[in-house]
Design a protein around this motif. Structure first.
Motif, PDB file in Angstrom:
ATOM      1  N   SER A  95      82.775  63.110  27.655  1.00 12.00           N
ATOM      2  CA  SER A  95      82.202  63.290  29.149  1.00 12.00           C
ATOM      3  C   SER A  95      82.727  62.160  29.801  1.00 12.00           C
ATOM      4  O   SER A  95      82.917  62.500  30.987  1.00 12.00           O
ATOM      5  N   HIS A  96      83.235  60.763  29.357  1.00 13.10           N
ATOM      6  CA  HIS A  96      83.751  59.925  29.995  1.00 13.10           C
ATOM      7  C   HIS A  96      85.175  60.264  30.563  1.00 13.10           C
ATOM      8  O   HIS A  96      85.644  59.925  31.785  1.00 13.10           O
ATOM      9  N   ILE A  97      85.849  60.896  29.445  1.00 10.75           N
ATOM     10  CA  ILE A  97      87.141  61.017  29.720  1.00 10.75           C
ATOM     11  C   ILE A  97      87.071  62.413  30.880  1.00 10.75           C
ATOM     12  O   ILE A  97      88.028  62.295  31.929  1.00 10.75           O
ATOM     13  N   GLU A  98      86.322  63.093  30.858  1.00 11.04           N
ATOM     14  CA  GLU A  98      86.404  64.469  31.779  1.00 11.04           C
ATOM     15  C   GLU A  98      85.790  63.703  33.169  1.00 11.04           C
ATOM     16  O   GLU A  98      86.555  64.176  34.421  1.00 11.04           O
ATOM     17  N   ALA A  99      85.031  62.913  33.484  1.00 12.78           N
ATOM     18  CA  ALA A  99      84.236  62.314  34.448  1.00 12.78           C
ATOM     19  C   ALA A  99      85.770  61.391  35.058  1.00 12.78           C
ATOM     20  O   ALA A  99      85.668  61.247  36.341  1.00 12.78           O
ATOM     21  N   ALA A 100      86.573  60.896  34.321  1.00 11.30           N
ATOM     22  CA  ALA A 100      87.700  60.009  34.726  1.00 11.30           C
ATOM     23  C   ALA A 100      88.860  60.817  35.388  1.00 11.30           C
ATOM     24  O   ALA A 100      89.492  60.075  36.026  1.00 11.30           O
ATOM     25  N   GLY A 101      88.547  62.045  35.238  1.00 17.44           N
ATOM     26  CA  GLY A 101      89.457  63.103  35.752  1.00 17.44           C
ATOM     27  C   GLY A 101      90.501  63.914  34.763  1.00 17.44           C
ATOM     28  O   GLY A 101      91.075  65.027  35.260  1.00 17.44           O
ATOM     29  N   TRP A 102      90.396  63.614  33.508  1.00 11.97           N
ATOM     30  CA  TRP A 102      91.187  64.574  32.481  1.00 11.97           C
ATOM     31  C   TRP A 102      90.443  65.861  32.135  1.00 11.97           C
ATOM     32  O   TRP A 102      89.482  65.619  31.395  1.00 11.97           O
ATOM     33  N   GLY A 103      90.845  66.967  32.700  1.00 10.79           N
ATOM     34  CA  GLY A 103      90.069  68.062  32.479  1.00 10.79           C
ATOM     35  C   GLY A 103      91.043  69.010  31.622  1.00 10.79           C
ATOM     36  O   GLY A 103      92.153  68.720  31.390  1.00 10.79           O
ATOM     37  N   ALA A 104      90.515  70.251  31.443  1.00 11.09           N
ATOM     38  CA  ALA A 104      91.195  71.015  30.923  1.00 11.09           C
ATOM     39  C   ALA A 104      91.984  70.739  29.619  1.00 11.09           C
ATOM     40  O   ALA A 104      93.127  71.385  29.303  1.00 11.09           O
ATOM     41  N   GLY A 105      91.256  70.160  28.677  1.00  7.66           N
ATOM     42  CA  GLY A 105      91.634  69.863  27.297  1.00  7.66           C
ATOM     43  C   GLY A 105      92.690  68.825  27.377  1.00  7.66           C
ATOM     44  O   GLY A 105      93.577  68.708  26.492  1.00  7.66           O
ATOM     45  N   ASN A 106      92.998  67.849  28.250  1.00 11.02           N
ATOM     46  CA  ASN A 106      94.043  66.944  28.509  1.00 11.02           C
ATOM     47  C   ASN A 106      93.253  65.567  28.036  1.00 11.02           C
ATOM     48  O   ASN A 106      94.277  64.709  28.219  1.00 11.02           O
ATOM     49  N   GLY A 107      92.446  65.603  27.393  1.00 10.50           N
ATOM     50  CA  GLY A 107      91.677  64.071  26.963  1.00 10.50           C
ATOM     51  C   GLY A 107      90.774  64.470  25.564  1.00 10.50           C
ATOM     52  O   GLY A 107      90.315  65.491  25.447  1.00 10.50           O
ATOM     53  N   LYS A 108      90.977  63.589  24.736  1.00  7.87           N
ATOM     54  CA  LYS A 108      90.451  63.647  23.448  1.00  7.87           C
ATOM     55  C   LYS A 108      89.798  62.348  22.875  1.00  7.87           C
ATOM     56  O   LYS A 108      90.509  61.199  23.128  1.00  7.87           O
ATOM     57  N   ALA A 109      88.450  62.172  22.460  1.00 14.03           N
ATOM     58  CA  ALA A 109      87.978  61.162  21.892  1.00 14.03           C
ATOM     59  C   ALA A 109      88.033  61.321  20.246  1.00 14.03           C
ATOM     60  O   ALA A 109      87.778  62.110  19.816  1.00 14.03           O
ATOM     61  N   ILE A 110      88.398  60.019  19.901  1.00 17.74           N
ATOM     62  CA  ILE A 110      88.743  60.041  18.196  1.00 17.74           C
ATOM     63  C   ILE A 110      87.841  58.910  17.873  1.00 17.74           C
ATOM     64  O   ILE A 110      87.999  57.838  18.350  1.00 17.74           O
ATOM     65  N   VAL A 111      86.869  58.958  17.077  1.00 22.78           N
ATOM     66  CA  VAL A 111      85.917  57.910  16.385  1.00 22.78           C
ATOM     67  C   VAL A 111      86.355  58.009  14.938  1.00 22.78           C
ATOM     68  O   VAL A 111      86.290  59.145  13.979  1.00 22.78           O
ATOM     69  N   VAL A 112      86.731  56.858  14.591  1.00 24.42           N
ATOM     70  CA  VAL A 112      86.893  56.625  13.076  1.00 24.42           C
ATOM     71  C   VAL A 112      85.998  56.175  12.179  1.00 24.42           C
ATOM     72  O   VAL A 112      85.328  55.200  12.705  1.00 24.42           O
ATOM     73  N   THR A 113      85.673  56.846  11.342  1.00 25.03           N
ATOM     74  CA  THR A 113      84.510  56.692  10.483  1.00 25.03           C
ATOM     75  C   THR A 113      84.777  56.246   9.298  1.00 25.03           C
ATOM     76  O   THR A 113      85.551  56.688   8.454  1.00 25.03           O
ATOM     77  N   PRO A 114      84.172  54.727   8.840  1.00 27.19           N
ATOM     78  CA  PRO A 114      83.269  54.163   9.572  1.00 27.19           C
ATOM     79  C   PRO A 114      83.815  53.081  10.694  1.00 27.19           C
ATOM     80  O   PRO A 114      83.378  52.811  11.362  1.00 27.19           O
ATOM     81  N   GLU A 115      85.181  52.924  10.145  1.00 27.83           N
ATOM     82  CA  GLU A 115      86.123  52.095  11.090  1.00 27.83           C
ATOM     83  C   GLU A 115      87.508  52.148  10.893  1.00 27.83           C
ATOM     84  O   GLU A 115      87.807  52.717   9.607  1.00 27.83           O
ATOM     85  N   ALA A 116      88.072  51.571  11.710  1.00 29.22           N
ATOM     86  CA  ALA A 116      89.789  51.532  11.577  1.00 29.22           C
ATOM     87  C   ALA A 116      90.457  50.868  10.124  1.00 29.22           C
ATOM     88  O   ALA A 116      91.553  51.283   9.833  1.00 29.22           O
ATOM     89  N   ASP A 117      89.554  49.962   9.689  1.00 31.58           N
ATOM     90  CA  ASP A 117      89.968  49.600   8.372  1.00 31.58           C
ATOM     91  C   ASP A 117      90.174  50.751   7.414  1.00 31.58           C
ATOM     92  O   ASP A 117      90.552  50.625   6.244  1.00 31.58           O
TER      93      ASP A 117
END
Length: 211
Positions: A95-117
């Motif tokens: 939602s933040h990515i879209e609100a910041a201006g990247w629409g039409a599939g040009n932004g992606k959130a990646i959440v590492v589970t549980p962490e980058a370790d």
């Protein structure tokens, strides 16, 4: 305009991305067409924010880059004090990515589970060497004996604590350079982490191979 910005929560993820793109043949590894990547221009860290700050203020943090980058990938951990969980984090970040201006599939959130370790735990001799051990099997067997790596799991369930434990035993400091070494040398196929595959599949969609 630059091709793609990687905006990450901390230096561990930063150094992992650096290590990946320092590899020879990185685009063949990912399975996408080459695109421009300069860590000085295309890799940014939410310094002083870490995961909670990035989760709460992503729009304001990334918006200045909307005029410089066509696409954006925002990467952060799931496990932190007060986390609402992976699904909620992804929903808010997208939602933040879209609100910041990247629409039409040009932004992606990646959440590492549980962490980058989790990315460290790639079954590779390069990983073992970086952690100061003779072999990856030796690490796994020792963690299993400590009750920190069940035999039926591909990675330790608490990757950060496991990493700190094996480093402490070898009197090695925990530093972001470890992530750079492992990402730069270890087999990506041995990483077996869904977040890595999601990064790669996103890049393959944005930069498909040409016939």
């Amino acid at each position: 305009m630059r091709d793609c910005l990687f905006f990450v929560a901390d230096s561990n993820i930063e150094f992992a991305i650096r290590g990946l793109f320092e590899r020879g043949g990185v685009f063949n590894i990912i399975g996408c067409s080459p695109f421009s990547f300069d860590p000085k221009q295309d890799l940014a860290v939410a310094r002083g924010q870490n995961d909670p700050g990035l989760y709460a203020r992503a729009k304001d943090l990334i918006q200045p880059f909307h005029g410089t980058h066509r696409r954006i990938i925002v990467i952060m951990d799931e496990d932190w004090d007060g986390t609402p969980g992976q699904a909620k984090i992804e929903e808010q970040l997208n939602s933040h990515i879209e609100a910041a201006g990247w629409g039409a599939g040009n932004g992606k959130a990646i959440v590492v589970t549980p962490e980058a370790d989790n990315w460290i735990w790639s079954d590779s001799p390069h990983t073992a060497a970086a952690l100061g051990w003779e072999s990856f099997e030796q690490i796994r067997n020792w963690l299993n004996s400590q009750g920190m790596w069940p035999e039926n799991m591909s990675k330790p369930p608490r990757p950060k604590e496991a990493l700190e434990k094996v480093l402490r035993l070898k009197c090695k400091p925990r530093s972001s350079s470890l992530y750079r070494i492992v990402a730069g040398k270890s087999s990506v196929k041995r990483c077996l982490d869904p977040s890595v595959e999601l990064i790669f599949s996103t890049l393959r969609g944005w930069f498909p191979l040409k016939n």
